[in-house]
Scaffold this active site. Structure first.
Site, PDB file in Angstrom:
ATOM      1  N   CYS A  83      15.076  12.980   0.836  1.00 55.91           N
ATOM      2  CA  CYS A  83      15.552  11.617   1.148  1.00 55.91           C
ATOM      3  C   CYS A  83      16.787  11.256   0.343  1.00 55.91           C
ATOM      4  O   CYS A  83      17.382  10.196   0.552  1.00 55.91           O
ATOM      5  CB  CYS A  83      14.455  10.591   0.884  1.00 55.91           C
ATOM      6  SG  CYS A  83      12.892  10.987   1.667  1.00 55.91           S
ATOM      7  N   HIS A 330      14.768   3.438   7.058  1.00 60.67           N
ATOM      8  CA  HIS A 330      14.931   4.606   6.180  1.00 60.67           C
ATOM      9  C   HIS A 330      15.100   5.890   7.008  1.00 60.67           C
ATOM     10  O   HIS A 330      14.177   6.696   7.133  1.00 60.67           O
ATOM     11  CB  HIS A 330      13.699   4.689   5.270  1.00 60.67           C
ATOM     12  CG  HIS A 330      13.720   5.808   4.265  1.00 60.67           C
ATOM     13  ND1 HIS A 330      14.887   6.376   3.786  1.00 60.67           N
ATOM     14  CD2 HIS A 330      12.694   6.460   3.635  1.00 60.67           C
ATOM     15  CE1 HIS A 330      14.572   7.335   2.921  1.00 60.67           C
ATOM     16  NE2 HIS A 330      13.263   7.414   2.817  1.00 60.67           N
TER      17      HIS A 330
HETATM   18  N1  COA Z   1       7.957  -3.211   8.845  1.00 59.02           N
HETATM   19  C1  COA Z   1       7.684  -4.012   9.888  1.00 59.02           C
HETATM   20  N2  COA Z   1       7.087  -3.581  10.996  1.00 59.02           N
HETATM   21  C2  COA Z   1       6.742  -2.298  11.043  1.00 59.02           C
HETATM   22  C3  COA Z   1       7.011  -1.414   9.992  1.00 59.02           C
HETATM   23  C4  COA Z   1       7.639  -1.907   8.884  1.00 59.02           C
HETATM   24  N3  COA Z   1       7.912  -1.127   7.833  1.00 59.02           N
HETATM   25  N4  COA Z   1       6.569  -0.180  10.318  1.00 59.02           N
HETATM   26  C5  COA Z   1       6.049  -0.299  11.552  1.00 59.02           C
HETATM   27  N5  COA Z   1       6.169  -1.557  11.967  1.00 59.02           N
HETATM   28  C6  COA Z   1       5.670  -2.062  13.245  1.00 59.02           C
HETATM   29  C7  COA Z   1       6.201  -1.230  14.392  1.00 59.02           C
HETATM   30  O1  COA Z   1       7.363  -1.823  14.959  1.00 59.02           O
HETATM   31  C8  COA Z   1       5.062  -1.279  15.349  1.00 59.02           C
HETATM   32  O2  COA Z   1       5.085  -2.526  16.059  1.00 59.02           O
HETATM   33  P1  COA Z   1       4.741  -2.557  17.618  1.00 59.02           P
HETATM   34  O3  COA Z   1       3.320  -2.024  17.692  1.00 59.02           O
HETATM   35  O4  COA Z   1       4.908  -3.988  17.958  1.00 59.02           O
HETATM   36  O5  COA Z   1       5.723  -1.629  18.244  1.00 59.02           O
HETATM   37  C9  COA Z   1       3.821  -1.313  14.473  1.00 59.02           C
HETATM   38  O6  COA Z   1       4.275  -1.851  13.213  1.00 59.02           O
HETATM   39  C10 COA Z   1       3.191   0.046  14.253  1.00 59.02           C
HETATM   40  O7  COA Z   1       4.223   0.924  13.845  1.00 59.02           O
HETATM   41  P2  COA Z   1       4.147   2.485  14.056  1.00 59.02           P
HETATM   42  O8  COA Z   1       5.481   3.048  13.703  1.00 59.02           O
HETATM   43  O9  COA Z   1       3.596   2.777  15.409  1.00 59.02           O
HETATM   44  O10 COA Z   1       3.090   2.900  12.948  1.00 59.02           O
HETATM   45  P3  COA Z   1       2.571   4.324  12.609  1.00 59.02           P
HETATM   46  O11 COA Z   1       1.135   4.138  12.272  1.00 59.02           O
HETATM   47  O12 COA Z   1       2.947   5.338  13.640  1.00 59.02           O
HETATM   48  O13 COA Z   1       3.402   4.712  11.282  1.00 59.02           O
HETATM   49  C11 COA Z   1       3.608   4.777   8.909  1.00 59.02           C
HETATM   50  C12 COA Z   1       3.299   3.917  10.128  1.00 59.02           C
HETATM   51  C13 COA Z   1       3.557   3.865   7.687  1.00 59.02           C
HETATM   52  C14 COA Z   1       2.574   5.886   8.746  1.00 59.02           C
HETATM   53  C15 COA Z   1       5.015   5.414   9.070  1.00 59.02           C
HETATM   54  O14 COA Z   1       5.963   4.383   9.288  1.00 59.02           O
HETATM   55  C16 COA Z   1       5.401   6.212   7.848  1.00 59.02           C
HETATM   56  O15 COA Z   1       5.021   7.365   7.703  1.00 59.02           O
HETATM   57  N6  COA Z   1       6.156   5.604   6.922  1.00 59.02           N
HETATM   58  C17 COA Z   1       6.526   6.262   5.680  1.00 59.02           C
HETATM   59  C18 COA Z   1       7.781   7.048   5.875  1.00 59.02           C
HETATM   60  C19 COA Z   1       8.038   7.955   4.669  1.00 59.02           C
HETATM   61  O16 COA Z   1       7.144   8.514   4.068  1.00 59.02           O
HETATM   62  N7  COA Z   1       9.326   8.137   4.313  1.00 59.02           N
HETATM   63  C20 COA Z   1       9.698   8.973   3.215  1.00 59.02           C
HETATM   64  C21 COA Z   1       9.415   8.291   1.946  1.00 59.02           C
HETATM   65  S1  COA Z   1       9.637   9.297   0.532  1.00 59.02           S
END
Ligand code: COA
Length: 382
Positions: A83, A330
């Site tokens: 990242c 991100h």
């Molecule tokens: N802020 C606001 N809304 C968010 C959001 C955020 N950070 N993340 C997701 N949403 C919303 C989406 O728009 C979606 O809304 P909708 O259902 O109306 O479309 C809903 O929340 C679900 O999002 P989705 O992306 O389908 O969730 P998911 O369960 O597939 O993934 C995580 C969620 C947290 C697991 C994923 O975003 C993730 O892995 N994040 C971490 C990324 C990471 O590790 N980066 C590297 C770091 S070192």
């Protein structure tokens, strides 16, 4: 070594960019940056991407991008540090300009994350394969362990932790490029689905498509291109253990500490001189840990201070005026460059409603994985 300036910036909006491929979004950002700088020909370029092969099926992207933006024949180098790939691209471009080897150099970052079905598994390739990913631990799980230790040791409550993403979303409302520019309440954070206890969905940075680019040149030539160049005053980079169990203390990110000390030493400044920061808040807990290691709050006090409003406008220091990774988005390889764009726009006083009054010195911190690498830039208005 020559002084180096940023003379142009350009980025895509961050979010779900279904109608564009990886080369399209990179080209949009690159051509915007070149237009901003008023240059048509590059001497060299660097492209930061964590995993364009796994996310978009395209390796060899340094050449792809040079060709696609009309710079066929120009030396182009892809760099990777998970990242922190974007930050590394800017550092690499800086070295090339500072050394006198090239004058007009583009540093960019890109990631097209939504096209892949197994995004979490791809991200996890940046953790330790033998000790972490193989056993099913993902980044939310790793940062959840850090959050548990911090909350237990320093008495940070779940509600206080929720105030950090609430602040991020409040800042992002004024950022036209943010993925989630909408208000967030503490209740929404606390009710959002559990991802890795104690971290909930709204504690996590999202999956994002996006690209960001900056153009560098020697400071003594910057006046040919812009009235308000921004000097890259210092850069500090460091590595740390990739596996979490090798950290001496889960609440102290050693690579962030070393990278910051190197940058502070090179710039001849300390945390008290910095007007604002963009930090790598990939999870709510990360903002706290990084802010403490950078020296803005004593160890163990950052969580409560940020929850009480010390990291927003009118507080001790504004952290993540852009909305940060949490609310701006991100796209991993692009994040470090986007942080530098926010800092540049703040220092050029063109950040619109996000503008921090009298901003003269800004710091950005870009992290790889759970602290396996960190790159700090200190930028100055000239
Ligand atoms: N802020 C606001 N809304 C968010 C959001 C955020 N950070 N993340 C997701 N949403 C919303 C989406 O728009 C979606 O809304 P909708 O259902 O109306 O479309 C809903 O929340 C679900 O999002 P989705 O992306 O389908 O969730 P998911 O369960 O597939 O993934 C995580 C969620 C947290 C697991 C994923 O975003 C993730 O892995 N994040 C971490 C990324 C990471 O590790 N980066 C590297 C770091 S070192």
């Amino acid at each position: 070594m020559r002084d180096v300036a940023i003379i142009g910036v350009g980025m895509t909006s961050f979010g779900e960019l279904w109608n564009q491929g990886i080369r399209d979004i990179f080209a949009e950002a690159a051509l915007n940056a070149m237009k901003d700088a008023g240059v048509t020909k590059l001497d060299s370029m660097y492209v930061g991407a964590m995993s364009s092969g796994l996310y978009a099926g395209q390796e060899h992207i340094a050449s792809v991008m040079a060709d696609y933006i009309g710079q066929r024949g120009v030396p182009s180098t892809r760099v990777e540090s998970a990242c922190a790939s974007g930050g590394l691209a800017v550092k690499s471009a800086f070295i090339e300009v500072a050394s006198g080897m090239s004058d007009i150099v583009l540093a960019g970052g890109v990631e097209k994350m939504w096209d892949a079905d197994d995004g979490s598994a791809i991200l996890a390739t940046a953790s330790d394969q033998e000790w972490e990913a193989y056993h099913g631990v993902t980044f939310p799980g790793l940062y959840a362990m850090m959050a548990r230790v911090y909350m237990d040791r320093y008495g940070l409550t779940r509600e206080e932790l929720a105030r950090i993403p609430v602040k991020a979303h409040r800042h992002a409302i004024n950022n036209p490029n943010a993925q989630y520019p909408h208000p967030m309440t503490i209740e929404t954070v606390l009710k959002s689905s559990m991802v890795a206890d104690p971290l909930r969905l709204m504690d996590c940075s999202p999956i994002t498509d996006g690209a960001a680019c900056v153009i560098l040149c020697p400071l003594d030539r910057a006046g040919e291109f812009t009235k308000n160049p921004v000097k890259i005053k210092a850069i500090g980079a460091a590595t740390g253990p990739i596996a979490l169990h090798d950290h001496k203390d889960l609440t102290r990110l050693d690579a962030v500490h070393s990278s910051a000390q190197r940058a502070y030493n090179m710039a001849g400044v300390g945390p008290g001189d910095i007007d604002f920061v963009e930090v790598h808040d990939c999870f709510s807990i990360a903002e706290i840990l990084v802010a403490e290691v950078l020296g803005f709050f004593e160890y163990g006090t950052g969580g409560k201070a940020i929850a009480e409003g010390q990291a927003t406008y009118g507080g001790k220091i504004v952290i993540n005026p852009s909305g940060g990774l949490k609310a701006k988005g991100h796209p991993v390889g692009a994040t470090g460059v986007a942080q530098i764009i926010e800092a540049t726009e703040q220092l050029q006083h063109r950040a619109g409603k996000r503008q921090i009054e009298n901003a003269k010195l800004g710091l950005t911190q870009n992290m790889g994985g759970s602290g396996g690498s960190s790159i700090v830039h200190i930028l100055e208005a000239v």
